[in-house]
Design an enzyme around this catalytic site. Structure first.
Site, PDB file in Angstrom:
ATOM      1  N   PHE A 133       0.815  -1.238   0.000  1.00  0.00           N
ATOM      2  CA  PHE A 133       0.000   0.000   0.000  1.00  0.00           C
ATOM      3  C   PHE A 133       0.841   1.277   0.000  1.00  0.00           C
ATOM      4  O   PHE A 133       2.046   1.223   0.029  1.00  0.00           O
ATOM      5  CB  PHE A 133      -1.115  -0.013   1.049  1.00  0.00           C
ATOM      6  CG  PHE A 133      -0.769  -0.210   2.498  1.00  0.00           C
ATOM      7  CD1 PHE A 133       0.487   0.034   2.994  1.00  0.00           C
ATOM      8  CD2 PHE A 133      -1.759  -0.624   3.383  1.00  0.00           C
ATOM      9  CE1 PHE A 133       0.762  -0.121   4.333  1.00  0.00           C
ATOM     10  CE2 PHE A 133      -1.497  -0.789   4.739  1.00  0.00           C
ATOM     11  CZ  PHE A 133      -0.235  -0.535   5.195  1.00  0.00           C
ATOM     12  N   GLU A 134       0.151   2.409  -0.092  1.00  0.00           N
ATOM     13  CA  GLU A 134       0.772   3.744  -0.270  1.00  0.00           C
ATOM     14  C   GLU A 134       1.571   3.789  -1.584  1.00  0.00           C
ATOM     15  O   GLU A 134       2.619   4.428  -1.664  1.00  0.00           O
ATOM     16  CB  GLU A 134       1.712   4.107   0.893  1.00  0.00           C
ATOM     17  CG  GLU A 134       1.170   3.860   2.281  1.00  0.00           C
ATOM     18  CD  GLU A 134       0.215   4.914   2.768  1.00  0.00           C
ATOM     19  OE1 GLU A 134      -0.065   5.862   2.014  1.00  0.00           O
ATOM     20  OE2 GLU A 134      -0.277   4.764   3.905  1.00  0.00           O
TER      21      GLU A 134
END
Ligand SMILES: Cc1cc2nc3c(=O)[nH]c(=O)nc-3n(C[C@H](O)[C@H](O)[C@H](O)COP(=O)(O)OP(=O)(O)OC[C@H]3O[C@@H](n4cnc5c(N)ncnc54)[C@H](O)[C@@H]3O)c2cc1C
Length: 611
Positions: free
Chosen positions: A420-421
């Site tokens: 993620f990110e």
């Protein structure tokens, strides 16, 4: 302006400039320069997680979201969500070093760390940076006390990395409000949040006329909205995840959800600005959480290795185990050094811009300036943590594989940090991509520097000036790493021109080299500062930096050779490889003895030696 004591760091370098020029060791911020205020907020966060979150982790893993809500309220009461928020909105308005310190401490519980990240970094920060005065007044105080819990809805089933491909639609109504329809996927805090930052495409004005006016109004305008659950947001079921069982992850369903016009966050059609700038900031903080996770795991390994006996002696006495613990420390030292350096640069830039305390503009500009460094923090942090947690399991042997010990939970919890990110692939593409874009715009003199290097390589080899000071050889090696990076960037830009974006394998090598340059330099400058100021642990700082530089030279050589072989052949390739050999002359050092010293100190003190 921030209220914590401002670190005395001259803001000399712009984003990416470290690739082209040396930095004096006294110009960078290091953990050794933390002020009492920084340590105080760090202690508050640490005690909160140790005393109030970790004891109830099993309950959180049973998905007790009322408990998660109470914990957010408790953390809010301690000021932990307001570090990046001006006092006028209920925050404590500290600097980014404080923000980094808090994120590190939150990582002791990865699940609650995810709840914290979605709330503080992905909901509070976008409001601070892009919210109108009325939005800030309305939502920030309640978010900071935990009366409202935040979540960030960007990803969808069909659009994760390709975030702008979102299908959620917002149709403007005659009264100026919007009707939202669509579904978001994988949303942290999705099961119990009250306020969502949601990205949707404003799909034209249905009341627009016909012909070209209508066609123009139909242009898709990616836009961020502040959507209250009370407007009609529904949550999907909890996902069955590999880890982070104590953090809620659900889909969000929008069926004719009416959002008032005043809840557009930023401007219609400028949602990409909100999404990407927030991610710059969030990536940096994710790197910080990875650092925090690594310190904790090193302590677990050290204690276990000291107490576990095999063949009549503690396993900590075996060279193979010392190697692992020493290497865990070396990699952690590197990410810690680059994180504090980046935070110092961001703070110095914000402080150099005169502004009102309530103006989020300078922070926004600073994170845009250091977006490359934020991506490096995310990739290097998540991969160093992955290594540390994998070796933590290995040191625990069979006990690492069962749930009686926390090592297996850490490993499962951390895997998502590479996803993620922005996945690590996307961030690796961004690192050279952003550097080249800055070069083309004239913000970073990479192209003239690459040309100058080409001329230098055509001429007779110059003997580098000897630097007899401690780590002189390593600083010379870092200079060689930079030149290698420049050579590779130059060849890649010349070979592919605008088509370089299609050459992902080469871009990955460029990213890896840039990550090693920034990490190696940050470690070496910090260690030299420790040696120059005769700190108690200076010799260990020097060991950590020397091992990192030694191994970085091997990695950079391997990446450079593979990238060059992909771009050239025959005599041209042979000439380039000769230039590479001339640049990358790094004499190996005895890393065995250095890792042993680092490991012995880590085991003796039962944790990361630089904490
Ligand atoms: C536990 C968890 C919590 C999350 N929380 C949130 C949240 O709060 N809010 C939110 O909005 N999202 C959240 N996400 C979603 C997360 O951001 C996405 O999963 C992530 O961005 C990757 O998107 P994807 O899953 O669609 O993978 P994809 O984009 O399908 O990627 C699959 C693979 O292809 C690679 N790939 C994709 N595009 C390219 C390309 N152009 N070039 C090279 N390789 C490429 C990727 O790197 C990856 O290896 C969460 C996810 C998880 C698992």
């Amino acid at each position: 302006m921030s209220t914590a004591a401002v670190p005395t760091v001259p803001s000399t370098l712009r984003g990416g400039e470290w690739l082209l020029q040396p930095s004096p060791s006294d110009s960078l911020f290091t953990p050794e320069k933390l002020t009492d205020e920084h340590r105080l907020i760090g202690r508050t966060a640490q005690e909160f997680v140790q005393n109030e979150v970790l004891p109830v982790l099993d309950q959180l893993e049973q998905k007790d979201w009322e408990l998660a809500r109470r914990l957010v309220q408790r953390g809010g009461g301690l000021g932990l969500f307001g570090v990046d928020v001006p006092e006028a909105y209920g925050g404590v308005g500290l600097d980014k070093v404080s923000s980094l310190v808090v994120s590190e401490k939150m990582a002791a519980s990865a699940s609650f760390g995810a709840t914290f990240g979605a709330h503080a970094n992905l909901t509070v920060v976008p409001l601070v940076l892009f919210g109108s005065e009325a939005q800030k007044q309305k939502y920030l105080p309640k978010l900071l006390t935990g009366q409202l819990i935040g979540a960030y809805g960007l990803s969808e089933t069909g659009s994760g990395s390709d975030a702008l491909g979102a299908r959620t639609r917002a149709v403007r109504q005659a009264d100026g409000s919007f009707l939202l329809n669509g579904e978001k996927m994988w949303i942290t805090n999705g099961g119990f949040a009250d306020l969502f930052v949601v990205f949707a495409k404003v799909d034209g004005d249905p009341s627009a006329g016909s012909g070209s006016a209508r066609a123009e109004s139909r242009a898709e305008q990616f836009t961020a909205f502040l959507v209250e659950r009370a407007f009609g947001v529904k949550s999907g079921k909890e996902e069955h995840k590999m880890g982070l069982h104590g953090s809620s992850t659900t889909a969000l369903i929008f069926q004719d959800v009416k959002v008032p016009a005043e809840n557009v966050l930023g401007e219609v059609g400028k949602g990409h600005k909100v999404a990407f700038n927030v991610l710059n900031f969030a990536r940096f903080k994710l790197g910080a959480m990875c650092g925090g996770g690594a310190y904790g795991a090193i302590a677990e390994s050290a204690k276990y290795a000291a107490s576990r006996r095999q063949f009549g002696q503690p396993i900590a006495s075996f060279g193979a185990i010392k190697h692992k613990i020493g290497e865990m420390v070396v990699r952690t030292y590197a990410i810690e050094s680059l994180l504090y350096r980046t935070a110092g640069l961001v703070d110095a830039r914000i402080d150099a811009t005169p502004h009102e305390a309530t103006d989020g503009g300078p922070a926004l500009a600073a994170f845009e300036e250091y977006a490359v460094e934020a991506s490096i923090a995310k990739v290097a942090g998540s991969e160093a943590l992955n290594y540390v947690l994998d070796e933590n399991i290995q040191i625990h042997g069979g006990n690492g594989y069962v749930r009686d010990y926390p090592a297996e939970r850490h490993f499962r919890d951390a895997r998502v940090n590479r996803i993620f990110e922005g996945t690590n692939e996307i961030n690796r593409l961004l690192i050279p991509g952003m550097l080249i874009r800055r070069a083309v715009k004239g913000d970073l003199p990479l192209i003239p520097a690459a040309k100058a290097l080409q001329d230098e390589l055509m001429g007779p080899a110059a003997m580098p000036a000897a630097d007899e000071a401690v780590l002189g050889e390593e600083l010379r090696a870092v200079d060689a790493f930079k030149k290698t990076a420049l050579m590779l960037f130059g060849v890649a830009m010349q070979t592919y021109g605008e088509k370089l974006t299609d050459q992902q394998e080469v871009l990955m090598h460029l990213a890896d080299i840039a990550i090693d340059v920034f990490s190696a330099e940050s470690s070496t400058l910090r260690a030299r500062a420790a040696a120059d100021s005769q700190q108690a642990k200076a010799a260990l700082h020097v060991d950590a930096a020397r091992v990192f530089v030694n191994d970085a030279a091997l990695r950079i050589d391997a990446s450079a050779r593979q990238a060059l072989a992909a771009m050239a052949e025959g005599d041209t390739l042979r000439t380039m490889l000769a230039a590479l050999r001339r640049l990358l002359k790094v004499t190996p050092v005895n890393t065995v003895v250095m890792r042993r010293r680092l490991a012995d100190e880590t085991v003796a003190r039962g944790g990361y030696p630089f904490a």
